[in-house]
Write an enzyme that holds these catalytic residues in place. Structure first.
Site, PDB file in Angstrom:
ATOM      1  N   CYS A 146      48.503  39.401  35.118  1.00 39.01           N
ATOM      2  CA  CYS A 146      47.539  38.399  36.309  1.00 39.01           C
ATOM      3  C   CYS A 146      46.497  37.737  36.153  1.00 39.01           C
ATOM      4  O   CYS A 146      45.932  38.748  34.633  1.00 39.01           O
ATOM      5  CB  CYS A 146      47.758  38.993  37.614  1.00 39.01           C
ATOM      6  SG  CYS A 146      49.571  38.293  38.244  1.00 39.01           S
ATOM      7  N   HIS A 174      44.650  34.359  40.688  1.00 39.65           N
ATOM      8  CA  HIS A 174      43.829  35.062  42.112  1.00 39.65           C
ATOM      9  C   HIS A 174      42.677  35.188  42.089  1.00 39.65           C
ATOM     10  O   HIS A 174      42.094  35.636  41.471  1.00 39.65           O
ATOM     11  CB  HIS A 174      45.157  35.898  42.438  1.00 39.65           C
ATOM     12  CG  HIS A 174      44.893  37.257  41.208  1.00 39.65           C
ATOM     13  ND1 HIS A 174      44.261  38.398  42.002  1.00 39.65           N
ATOM     14  CD2 HIS A 174      45.763  37.360  41.232  1.00 39.65           C
ATOM     15  CE1 HIS A 174      44.271  39.001  41.502  1.00 39.65           C
ATOM     16  NE2 HIS A 174      45.018  39.556  40.289  1.00 39.65           N
TER      17      HIS A 174
END
Length: 456
Positions: free
Chosen positions: A375, A356
């Site tokens: 992440c 992301h």
């Protein structure tokens, strides 16, 4: 520096992938490196599917030799030498009958067709067995979201056709051209003593095992090396691009995971993990008041689902939240402050991990970029999106959590390489998650156990 910890989550933000990682590491830790692949001493060559055998390969080419043809150079001897050092791969050279291959090759030197055919087919069978053994999942704790991305041996016919199509068979064998290039380079360093210490030799062996799971061939794929904290894109066998990334801090290590990127999500929400709500958001509310929540776009939710009820933050005991006595569900609206940035690239998985964007740009210039909750934060999400989709992803005017399907899903391999080929040398990276240390410790215990048993 101020704390910039952010966890990455889906609709139900949890860190259970940390527990998965610990469990996987524990499982791998009890398996010595030399036993990481199925024991070749007892491995059996699986029967080839109909029409896919070594015999089928020779039948299709009118029994013309592959290894002993006039254009093959020294490929036969290269193969025998490679098989003789299969212990570097964690395999047993005796499985490939190296001495018998050398004898057959010597007999073929008299030029008799029967001897040449026999030697050539023996070499092909040994080559197929070796390829099959290498192209198996070594069982090192990788999460395979999409089972078709798990390493799978080719058929005998496919392995031989690929070898026959190589511009130089000798070079193909020498470089292990059917494997990912990093595998061949790491193995070459190991075989040629391209290391300065026993520690470096061990690291080469550990990372050779990890590199076995990376793809060969010319397909498009994304590679994230959490140890290096960089992302790479590959196409047609070439590295096209790379960028810095932020990965999980030691408390929340980014797992080794393989999956297909299937869609992008524009203008995403950020679903805040309860621990971060307590550590970061509640103290700010107590200090700055409820306007802090509006300023940064935070909402309190009734549940982790697609259509939750928005709760009035005045009804929340924020002191109890900060003290960890109660949990609160919070999401952050899309916008300039959103911790997910403007887009995320999704490969839905139980670990809640994805790639992301991120507005905290200062992190990407740090030498050590271990700040996330697992992440992978991208230095240039728009650039990656352009490569994936072949066009710019327009987030302006897009809806909240707008899903953009990827017509042809692209594999992403999140790995952990602490030894990486760089031209003619090897670059070593810190063991930020302690995976090397755990593996080496397990190897030491296994060796001690083996020696104790042998001494009885």
């Amino acid at each position: 520096m101020k704390s910039l910890r952010n966890s990455c989550t889906g609709l139900a933000p949890v860190h259970f992938f940390q527990r998965l990682g610990v469990a996987a590491a524990a499982l791998v830790a009890v398996v010595p490196l030399s036993l990481a692949v199925a024991s070749p001493a007892v491995a059996q060559t699986a029967p080839s599917p109909l029409g896919q055998s070594v015999a089928d390969f020779y039948r299709a080419r009118g029994n013309a030799p592959l290894w002993l043809s006039p254009s093959s150079g020294d490929s036969a001897q290269q193969l025998i030498s490679l098989l003789g050092t299969a212990s570097l791969d964690g395999l047993e050279p005796d499985r490939y009958h190296v001495a018998a291959l050398q004898e057959a090759l010597q007999s073929a030197r008299d030029g008799k067709k029967k001897a040449i055919d026999r030697a050539d087919q023996q070499l092909s069978q040994a080559f197929v067995d070796y390829v099959h053994d290498l192209e198996r999942d070594p069982g090192i704790g990788i999460i395979y979201v999409d089972p078709q991305l798990r390493p799978k041996p080719p058929t005998a016919l496919a392995a031989l056709l690929n070898a026959a199509a190589a511009p130089s068979l000798s070079y193909y064998v020498q470089t292990l051209g059917w494997m990912n290039p990093m595998y061949g380079q790491l193995r070459h360093a190991l075989a040629n003593h391209g290391y300065a210490s026993e520690r470096e030799r061990q690291l080469l062996a550990l990372n050779l095992e990890r590199a076995r799971t990376l793809p060969g061939g010319k397909q498009r794929y994304i590679l994230v090396n959490a140890a290096q904290q960089r992302l790479f894109t590959y196409e047609n066998g070439q590295q096209l691009d790379s960028m810095n990334v932020v990965v999980g801090k030691a408390k929340y290590p980014t797992p080794m995971i393989t999956a297909y990127v299937r869609f992008a999500s524009l203008n995403p929400y950020w679903y805040v993990p309860p621990d971060l709500a307590a550590e970061r958001i509640a103290p700010k509310v107590l200090k700055q008041g409820l306007p802090y929540l509006d300023e940064l776009g935070y909402q309190v939710l009734s549940a982790w689902d697609e259509h939750p009820t928005i709760i009035d933050p005045k009804t929340i005991d924020w002191k109890a939240v900060a003290d960890g006595k109660i949990e609160v569900r919070i999401r952050q609206l899309p916008g300039a402050h959103n911790s997910m940035g403007r887009m995320k690239f999704m490969f839905p998985n139980e670990a809640g991990v994805y790639l992301h964007d991120n507005p905290e740009r200062e992190l990407f210039s740090e030498a050590s970029r271990l700040y996330s909750g697992g992440c992978v934060r991208l230095e240039d999400a728009a650039r990656l999106g352009r490569w994936l989709f072949g066009r710019d992803l327009e987030w302006e005017g897009a809806g909240t959590e707008e899903k953009v399907p990827l017509a042809n899903p692209v594999p992403v391999y999140i790995t952990y390489l602490t030894a990486v080929p760089t031209g003619s040398s090897i670059a070593y990276y810190d063991d930020v998650y302690g995976r090397d240390a755990a593996r080496l410790a397990s190897m030491g215990k296994a060796e001690t156990t083996t020696q104790a048993v042998a001494g009885r």
